[in-house]
Design a protein around this motif. Structure first.
Motif, PDB file in Angstrom:
ATOM      1  N   HIS A 188       0.559  -9.353  10.183  1.00  0.00           N
ATOM      2  CA  HIS A 188      -0.777  -8.841   9.870  1.00  0.00           C
ATOM      3  C   HIS A 188      -1.239  -9.420   8.536  1.00  0.00           C
ATOM      4  N   ALA A 189      -1.567 -10.709   8.548  1.00  0.00           N
ATOM      5  CA  ALA A 189      -1.909 -11.427   7.324  1.00  0.00           C
ATOM      6  C   ALA A 189      -3.119 -10.837   6.614  1.00  0.00           C
ATOM      7  N   GLU A 190      -4.060 -10.287   7.386  1.00  0.00           N
ATOM      8  CA  GLU A 190      -5.303  -9.810   6.777  1.00  0.00           C
ATOM      9  C   GLU A 190      -5.054  -8.692   5.766  1.00  0.00           C
ATOM     10  N   ALA A 191      -4.020  -7.874   5.989  1.00  0.00           N
ATOM     11  CA  ALA A 191      -3.722  -6.781   5.064  1.00  0.00           C
ATOM     12  C   ALA A 191      -3.266  -7.315   3.710  1.00  0.00           C
ATOM     13  N   PHE A 192      -2.573  -8.442   3.715  1.00  0.00           N
ATOM     14  CA  PHE A 192      -2.108  -9.072   2.472  1.00  0.00           C
ATOM     15  C   PHE A 192      -3.250  -9.818   1.784  1.00  0.00           C
ATOM     16  N   GLU A 193      -4.025 -10.542   2.570  1.00  0.00           N
ATOM     17  CA  GLU A 193      -5.114 -11.335   2.002  1.00  0.00           C
ATOM     18  C   GLU A 193      -6.174 -10.456   1.352  1.00  0.00           C
ATOM     19  N   LYS A 194      -6.336  -9.247   1.877  1.00  0.00           N
ATOM     20  CA  LYS A 194      -7.276  -8.297   1.279  1.00  0.00           C
ATOM     21  C   LYS A 194      -6.825  -7.904  -0.125  1.00  0.00           C
ATOM     22  N   VAL A 195      -5.516  -7.679  -0.296  1.00  0.00           N
ATOM     23  CA  VAL A 195      -4.972  -7.336  -1.615  1.00  0.00           C
ATOM     24  C   VAL A 195      -5.143  -8.506  -2.584  1.00  0.00           C
ATOM     25  N   ASP A 246       0.848  -1.187   0.000  1.00  0.00           N
ATOM     26  CA  ASP A 246       0.000   0.000   0.000  1.00  0.00           C
ATOM     27  C   ASP A 246       0.890   1.247   0.000  1.00  0.00           C
ATOM     28  N   ILE A 247       0.609   2.178  -0.905  1.00  0.00           N
ATOM     29  CA  ILE A 247       1.370   3.425  -0.990  1.00  0.00           C
ATOM     30  C   ILE A 247       0.763   4.436  -0.021  1.00  0.00           C
ATOM     31  N   GLU A 302      -7.892   5.837  -3.065  1.00  0.00           N
ATOM     32  CA  GLU A 302      -6.944   5.401  -2.039  1.00  0.00           C
ATOM     33  C   GLU A 302      -6.892   3.877  -1.933  1.00  0.00           C
ATOM     34  N   SER A 303      -8.018   3.220  -2.169  1.00  0.00           N
ATOM     35  CA  SER A 303      -8.065   1.749  -2.059  1.00  0.00           C
ATOM     36  C   SER A 303      -7.223   1.059  -3.127  1.00  0.00           C
ATOM     37  N   ASP A 304      -6.897   1.761  -4.207  1.00  0.00           N
ATOM     38  CA  ASP A 304      -6.077   1.183  -5.281  1.00  0.00           C
ATOM     39  C   ASP A 304      -4.631   1.664  -5.249  1.00  0.00           C
ATOM     40  N   LEU A 351       1.303  -3.494  -6.149  1.00  0.00           N
ATOM     41  CA  LEU A 351       0.939  -4.741  -6.822  1.00  0.00           C
ATOM     42  C   LEU A 351      -0.362  -4.575  -7.605  1.00  0.00           C
ATOM     43  N   LYS A 352      -1.339  -3.916  -7.015  1.00  0.00           N
ATOM     44  CA  LYS A 352      -2.602  -3.689  -7.727  1.00  0.00           C
ATOM     45  C   LYS A 352      -2.376  -2.910  -9.014  1.00  0.00           C
ATOM     46  N   LEU A 353      -1.571  -1.858  -8.937  1.00  0.00           N
ATOM     47  CA  LEU A 353      -1.361  -1.008 -10.109  1.00  0.00           C
ATOM     48  C   LEU A 353      -0.771  -1.777 -11.279  1.00  0.00           C
ATOM     49  N   LEU A 354       0.068  -2.740 -10.984  1.00  0.00           N
ATOM     50  CA  LEU A 354       0.693  -3.520 -12.050  1.00  0.00           C
ATOM     51  C   LEU A 354      -0.324  -4.288 -12.887  1.00  0.00           C
ATOM     52  N   PHE A 355      -1.462  -4.616 -12.292  1.00  0.00           N
ATOM     53  CA  PHE A 355      -2.424  -5.474 -12.985  1.00  0.00           C
ATOM     54  C   PHE A 355      -3.710  -4.768 -13.401  1.00  0.00           C
ATOM     55  N   ILE A 356      -4.097  -3.707 -12.713  1.00  0.00           N
ATOM     56  CA  ILE A 356      -5.413  -3.124 -13.000  1.00  0.00           C
ATOM     57  C   ILE A 356      -5.361  -1.697 -13.503  1.00  0.00           C
ATOM     58  N   ASN A 357      -4.154  -1.117 -13.601  1.00  0.00           N
ATOM     59  CA  ASN A 357      -4.046   0.270 -14.047  1.00  0.00           C
ATOM     60  C   ASN A 357      -3.246   0.326 -15.336  1.00  0.00           C
TER      61      ASN A 357
END
Length: 257
Positions: free
Chosen positions: A187-194, A125-126, A145-147, A151-157
């Protein structure tokens, strides 16, 4: 369910990568690549049924010693073994995830101009960036902000994707690093959310995520394509903020070719 699938996919992928001849087994008459389940079980001194249940992600009694023996048979790196340990035993308890970026860290990033620098969490997260990063890397203020996640940017932007030279290599590298950070995080939940978000939005991500690569890298090279089509090369360094575990300053230094 995600835990069970991750265990299954990780073990199957890495079992398929092992050359049977490394252990004196013939490669002939095999329906799949790599070692068979019974061969892994034999080499790791566990029962075939027990290893099968492990690979299926079932809730079984597992000792760290047995898991290390399996990791040795599968020729896992230290980082890959740590990731497997995390999948099986979970993350160790730790302090709450830092919610705010220390003011001193933001001041440091600003002071690094004219060199691009930004702050992000371990899950990519940036959180903050300087003007040089906005000009030469990406203007994260333009997206929700959610994007704001590397890692997200590499695939959806599409705009961000076009800036990355040798995009496929960069994407695979980022996924491998993401897995390594996931293994080390409390804090696994932060990764699993992505992962859940990207899996729902990108078929290509789902395919690459399935490869199960893990590689922790704190420094390296990056090539970005500017608005004029010129390829600019950088070295980058990642530094964790001691007062805020799980938050990193990423610094880019332009280099001459």
């Amino acid at each position: 369910m995600m835990r069970n699938d991750n265990v299954k996919n990780f073990l199957i992928q890495h079992r398929s990568r092992v050359n049977p001849e490394d252990y004196g087994f013939s490669r002939r008459h095999r329906r799949v690549e790599g070692l068979r389940r019974e061969e892994v079980a034999q080499l790791a001194a566990v029962s075939v049924s027990w290893y099968t249940w492990l690979e299926q992600g079932r809730d079984i009694r597992i000792s760290p010693a047995a898991l290390r023996r399996i990791g040795k048979v599968l020729q896992l790196s230290t980082t890959e073994q740590a990731y497997l340990d995390t999948l099986i035993f979970g993350h160790k308890s730790g302090p709450a995830q830092q919610s705010e970026v220390p003011e001193e860290a933001m001041a440091m990033v600003d002071a690094l101009s004219p060199h691009p620098a930004f702050i992000r969490r371990a899950n990519m997260d940036i959180l903050y960036w300087n003007d040089a990063a906005r000009q030469h890397i990406y203007d994260w203020s333009l997206i929700p902000e959610s994007d704001r996640n590397s890692l997200k940017l590499l695939f959806i932007n599409a705009g961000y994707k076009q800036k990355i030279y040798d995009w496929e290599q960069a994407a695979r590298h980022s996924i491998a690093a993401f897995r390594a950070y996931y293994a080390a995080s409390q804090h696994a939940e932060a990764f699993e959310k992505v992962v859940s978000d990207l899996s729902a939005r990108s078929e290509l991500f789902r395919e690459m995520w399935h490869a199960q690569d893990v590689n922790k890298v704190g420094a390296g090279n990056k090539a970005l394509i500017d608005s004029e089509g010129k390829i600019n090369h950088y070295t980058y360094t990642s530094l964790e903020i001691e007062s805020a575990p799980g938050i990193f300053v990423i610094f880019y230094l332009a280099r001459q070719r």
